[in-house]
Design an enzyme around this catalytic site. Structure first.
Site, PDB file in Angstrom:
ATOM      1  N   LYS A 281       8.830  -4.324   7.303  1.00  0.00           N
ATOM      2  CA  LYS A 281       9.964  -3.461   7.638  1.00  0.00           C
ATOM      3  C   LYS A 281       9.502  -2.048   7.945  1.00  0.00           C
ATOM      4  CE  LYS A 281      11.694  -3.478   2.924  1.00  0.00           C
ATOM      5  NZ  LYS A 281      12.878  -3.768   2.184  1.00  0.00           N
ATOM      6  N   ARG A 282       8.256  -1.776   7.591  1.00  0.00           N
ATOM      7  CA  ARG A 282       7.733  -0.444   7.916  1.00  0.00           C
ATOM      8  C   ARG A 282       7.165  -0.398   9.338  1.00  0.00           C
ATOM      9  NH1 ARG A 282       8.590   0.184   2.800  1.00  0.00           N
ATOM     10  NH2 ARG A 282       7.600  -1.642   1.954  1.00  0.00           N
TER      11      ARG A 282
END
Ligand code: GLU
Length: 507
Positions: A281-282
């Site tokens: 998700k980063r």
């Protein structure tokens, strides 16, 4: 007999960053269940048998509700900006909600940071039922215990040090104001439940250990807050990423201890790259915002997200939201990790872009790049442009790039064009075209195809040798829509300018 309830689903993002593909897919699946509730295909029985029984709410078919809840208990990493971005991105994606932090609702507040009193009341109930005990262990002690368990090849869990404290010791520590967390006293016995996607699940209660429900700073943990919220908000289906599957048995214990009805659980599969690497998700490239900025359409993304783990019963790959609402079913969501077919995203976007009319294209561009959109023409010119070039675009950025062809700024002359300009045949075609255009009036531009045919006949040049130089010089591109479709947009003055720019170059 289970109580009946409306279908109430929720999306519960933590406002610690952008909405990424995985989150957006979770939001979409929840939204679909709520919006199709009128003809919802119920997942196989959510209830279970044996051991501790956890039966999902019975669900009556009726109008559903979709709830947006902001899980901002992580005060350090949560920001109002991230919350704002998530709301905007959901709206852009076409997902609306019936209750949420911005619009309120009967079961609010919808931001966990505003729900302290609800958590306190639940903790009070658990205390009264003697389901909690204070834990005075320091983070260092807990870490040492964790490491020791790992060394012994055991799954780490709390060993129960403070559970064994004598009540006098406990009282003395509390009286001295020793910092402490609150742990839930996990009962013995096996837990069995049914996940609507993963099927029957079973866990030995004690393997969970006594888990923390309130941190030593007084804040509730995720497991407590989520159960209190889902229960208070009468959520019928908890659909979320399968990274939360291991949390479910802890939550089931809390539902039981609080005497609350259990929702139906469905854990959607992890998203992975083709090499099975999980999407991070980063990873900025997976944020919904980045797709919007890169020129993807919300309609294409909705279609794409639906295909991440779910498949259409007839194997269709392009379907609008109405068709998706008609066919979506949790039973067709796979439990194994879903490989993201990146190539399909561009293809889908191109497919949707081709169907876009001028007004919708403008609206989409305003969302993608408002500044660039403000410089675009309106009216019939815009309509002609969109109809002429949309077949040749995969993203809205391609559409913007095509518009540059019709702006006065000189086009870049790449080496392929320079090389062509050194060829005698090309120069003859371009010079003759320039002369023909200069003699003609404004209508001469639209007449370029006829002019070219005459030039071709006169010089004995045809096919690619005739058309390629003209296309390259006028549009700066090897390929594109029919010249006849582009020229009315270009106008005589700009066509002459482009010819001059090119011909001057190698004089
Ligand atoms: N805030 C959690 C997350 O973003 C949601 C957990 C849940 O849906 O229960 O992962």
């Amino acid at each position: 007999m289970a109580a009946t309830a409306r279908v109430r689903t929720r999306f519960a993002p933590s406002p610690t960053g952008n909405l990424h593909l995985g989150n957006a897919r979770t939001a979409l699946f929840n939204w679909l269940l709520a919006r199709q509730a009128a003809d919802l295909a119920l997942p196989p029985a959510c209830g279970v048998s044996g051991g501790q029984e956890h039966r999902g709410r019975g669900v009556t078919k009726g109008s559903g509700a979709f709830i947006l809840r902001i899980e901002d208990t992580d005060r350090e990493r949560s920001t109002p900006e991230a919350e704002q971005t998530i709301l905007e991105d959901l709206r852009w994606l076409g997902i609306d909600w019936d209750e949420g932090p911005d619009c309120g609702g009967a079961y609010g507040p919808y931001r966990q940071s505003d729900r302290g009193a609800h958590y306190a009341a639940a903790l009070e109930t658990l205390q009264r039922g003697e389901r909690l005990y204070p834990c005075f262990c320091t983070p260092e002690q807990l870490e040492a215990e964790r490491q020791a368990m790992l060394r012994r090849g055991l799954a780490p869990r709390y060993g129960g040090t403070c559970r064994q404290l004598r009540s006098s010791e406990r009282a003395a520590k509390l009286a001295a104001g020793a910092p402490h967390a609150l742990r839930f006293l996990t009962p013995p016995g096996r837990l069995r439940w049914e996940d609507a996607i993963h099927g029957p699940q079973e866990v030995d209660g004690p393997t969970l250990g006594d888990f923390i429900v309130q941190r030593s700073d007084g804040s509730p943990t995720y497991n407590l807050a989520v159960v209190v919220d889902d229960s208070d908000m009468v959520i019928s289906h908890v659909v979320r990423g399968d990274d939360h599957l291991p949390n479910t048995p802890r939550q089931l214990l809390l539902y039981a201890a609080l005497g609350a009805p259990v929702p139906c659980f469905a854990h959607v599969p992890l998203l992975v790259h083709a090499d099975q690497r999980p999407l991070s998700k980063r990873d900025a490239s997976t944020s919904l915002r980045s797709y919007r900025r890169e020129g993807y359409l919300a309609s294409a993304l909705r279609n794409f997200l639906a295909l991440l783990g779910w498949s259409h019963p007839e194997g269709e790959e392009v379907f609008d939201t109405a068709a998706l609402l008609a066919r979506f079913d949790l039973a067709r969501v796979r439990s194994s990790p879903a490989t993201v077919p990146w190539h399909k995203l561009r293809w889908l976007n191109a497919t949707y872009l081709r169907r876009l009319d001028a007004a919708a294209a403008r609206q989409a561009l305003v969302a993608c790049d408002p500044e660039a959109a403000a410089r675009l023409p309106g009216g019939a010119r815009w309509e002609t442009f969109v109809h002429a070039v949309r077949q040749n675009c995969e993203t809205l950025r391609d559409l913007l790039a095509w518009w540059r062809v019709f702006e006065a700024a000189p086009l870049p002359l790449p080496e392929s064009v320079r090389a062509m300009l050194r060829e005698d045949t090309a120069r003859r075609v371009l010079h003759s075209l320039r002369a023909g255009l200069a003699q003609g009036d404004e209508a001469a531009c639209a007449g370029i195809p006829e002019l070219l045919r005459d030039i071709g006949r006169e010089h004995g040049i045809k096919g690619k040798a005739l058309y390629r130089p003209v296309r390259l010089v006028l549009t700066g591109r090897e390929h594109g829509p029919e010249l006849a479709a582009l020229l009315p947009l270009m106008g005589r003055a700009l066509a002459l300018q482009r010819l001059d720019e090119a011909l001057q170059h190698e004089e």
